[in-house]
Design an enzyme around this catalytic site. Structure first.
Site, PDB file in Angstrom:
ATOM      1  N   ASP A 268      48.953   0.667 -74.309  1.00  0.00           N
ATOM      2  CA  ASP A 268      48.832   1.021 -72.695  1.00  0.00           C
ATOM      3  C   ASP A 268      47.954   0.334 -71.592  1.00  0.00           C
ATOM      4  OD1 ASP A 268      50.226   3.644 -73.795  1.00  0.00           O
ATOM      5  OD2 ASP A 268      47.835   4.290 -74.316  1.00  0.00           O
ATOM      6  N   LYS A 290      52.142   3.546 -68.692  1.00  0.00           N
ATOM      7  CA  LYS A 290      52.704   5.016 -67.691  1.00  0.00           C
ATOM      8  C   LYS A 290      52.275   5.212 -67.003  1.00  0.00           C
ATOM      9  CE  LYS A 290      52.113   7.671 -71.820  1.00  0.00           C
ATOM     10  NZ  LYS A 290      52.225   8.577 -73.126  1.00  0.00           N
ATOM     11  N   MET A 405      41.645  12.777 -66.935  1.00  0.00           N
ATOM     12  CA  MET A 405      42.731  13.075 -64.852  1.00  0.00           C
ATOM     13  C   MET A 405      42.275  13.503 -64.222  1.00  0.00           C
ATOM     14  SD  MET A 405      45.037  12.330 -68.237  1.00  0.00           S
ATOM     15  CE  MET A 405      45.416  13.385 -69.654  1.00  0.00           C
TER      16      MET A 405
END
Ligand code: SAH
Length: 487
Positions: A268, A290, A405
């Site tokens: 990632d 991503k 997040m």
């Protein structure tokens, strides 16, 4: 795609030039050979023990041997102590001549005698007068690793040794011993070279992942059966491996071992390049970041790629930031891989929240004031603040909350917390790139943090930490931190 051959079989298109090898490492078989050792110090004692352990007959010449040497000669029949000063012809017939000799003239005389009798000489702490040096050793006999810095820094050699000790499974000695025995048995079976290589590849993968478990009784036949069933080695596998929050030192030993035996590493964008670099040199490394708001097609693509590569018999490491089981969509990947019948393993990592707590040196729990710890994501499918967060739980003054997040929705989050009765003065902290060299913190309260964060526009991964335990941190001047980091 053909798997890269190991280096020892790939150098036949011309000789690759080897530039400036500082010394040639060799592993001497000293069984039945004579080693002459001059000196009575504890350094000489250690060399006597080493030479003896490697099978030599050791003759020690010293008028004043230390107590340890006397004792060694008493308990080890192959160590003989001669209580007098050394004479040149003591080196006659010696394979190695080792001396702990102070004076320059005596040292030169010793060296000349060694040369005259064809013995290689080592004079302790006198590299210029020595034919060979002792390196630092990792002893898992029959597996032996030697480390040399060509005299540049014995301390560095020790540090490197520590690293190597740490990555070798505790039981590797037993596996190496088993391999030694099985080598002969395998020869008598007349396997095709490809099958034999496959056998050892399977063996190595098991040995390196063994931890403290010795090779089992039936392993030899089990591996043989595996190779016969599947000579090309089509048994692929996937390991979901946690890479930790950033600092490569926070990788687990198991994660490191997995990386070092992988054929393919899918990583990632949160994973630090230094960690990807720890993978086996020949491994194919594929970035599958991503970022952004359309992760689902990416996710399908990653899963399809893993199934395809595993189908080709590859060992895949799926490297995920932090811990794979925390906000990493691991369940989807596990379900798809299971559905495709691919063996899976999960290796935990340090999740960002725990990395941040460590770097803040702040306990996330406190006996009386913070009995609950909660990890929350503030990012729904559509990128907005999820509606169904348990607001009462997040407003609980007796809890520490870590929001993943949560930067883009921080304003909305703070608003909702205040609307649900949270104390506006509750300490709130943003930590960007926790545990990385450029970690940054923005301190405030639930009421003040959104504006402060917006003003500083963090661009790296960020956590929002909320709760009374962060009170002390709320006073830290971020400018001071930044200045300290820049020094
Ligand atoms: N599996 C990861 C989390 C993945 S979700 C883990 O266990 O840490 C991605 C979010 O993790 C980022 O948006 C950020 O909120 C957080 N994160 C990951 N690494 C971080 C770091 N070094 N510093 C701060 N937050 C981090």
């Amino acid at each position: 795609m053909a798997r890269a051959l190991p280096p020892e079989t790939s150098g036949d298109e011309g000789c690759p030039a080897m530039a400036g090898l500082a010394a040639l490492p060799v592993f001497l078989n000293l069984n039945g050979r004579r080693v002459a050792l001059v000196g009575g110090s504890s350094a000489a004692l250690w060399k006597a023990e080493l030479a003896h352990a490697a099978g030599a007959d050791v003759d020690v010449y010293s008028a004043e041997p230390c107590a340890g040497l006397v004792e060694l000669a008493r308990v080890r029949p192959r160590v003989r102590l001669v209580r007098r000063a050394f004479q040149a012809d003591d080196l006659n017939g010696a394979a190695l001549a080792i001396g702990d000799i102070e004076g320059a003239a005596e040292a030169a005389e010793f060296r000349a005698a060694a040369q005259a009798f064809g013995a290689l000489a080592n004079i302790i702490d006198k590299p210029a007068l020595s034919d060979f040096q002792f390196g630092a050793i990792v002893d898992r006999s029959p597996l032996v690793v030697a480390i040399s810095t060509d005299g540049a820094s014995p301390i560095l050699a020790q540090a490197v040794r520590g690293r190597i000790e740490a990555v070798l499974p505790a039981a590797i000695k037993l596996w190496a011993a088993a391999a030694k025995g099985w080598r002969e048995s395998l020869k008598t079976l007349a396997l095709a070279p490809r099958s034999r290589r496959r056998f050892w590849e399977r063996f190595n993968a098991r040995a390196l992942a063994a931890g403290s478990a010795p090779p089992g009784e039936g392993l030899f036949t089990e591996l043989l059966a595996e190779v016969e069933r599947d000579p090309r080695g089509s048994e692929g596998s996937v390991a979901l491996v946690g890479a930790g929050p950033g600092d490569s030192e926070l990788l687990t030993l198991k994660a490191l071992r997995m990386l070092q035996s992988a054929d393919v590493v899918l990583y990632d964008d949160l994973v630090a390049p230094a960690i990807v670099d720890m993978a086996r040199r020949e491994a194919e490394k594929i970035a599958v970041g991503k970022r952004g708001y359309k992760p689902s097609c990416k996710q399908d693509h990653i899963v399809a790629l893993m199934i395809e590569l595993a189908g080709q018999g590859k060992r895949i490491v799926r490297l995920k930031g932090g811990d794979p089981m925390v906000f990493g969509r691991a369940s989807e990947e596990i379900a798809a891989l299971r559905g495709a019948g691919i063996p899976i393993e999960v290796v935990p990592g340090v999740t960002a929240a725990l990395g941040a707590a460590a770097s803040l040196q702040t306990s996330l729990t406190e006996r009386a004031t913070a009995r609950r710890l909660q990890f929350v994501t503030a990012h729904a499918h559509d990128g907005k603040l999820p509606e169904d967060i348990d607001w009462r739980a997040l407003c609980d003054p007796g809890a520490s909350s870590v929001v993943y997040m949560g930067v883009r929705t921080l304003g909305a989050l703070a608003e909702r917390l205040l609307a649900h009765g949270a104390d506006p003065a509750t300490p709130a902290l943003l930590v960007e790139r926790a545990t990385c060299p450029d970690e940054r913190r923005i301190a405030g309260t639930i009421a003040t943090l959104p504006a402060k964060a917006a003003a500083q526009a963090p661009s790296g991964p960020c956590l929002i930490l909320i709760g009374a335990v962060f009170a002390a941190q709320a006073d830290v001047d971020p400018a001071h931190r930044l200045a300290a980091a820049a020094e």
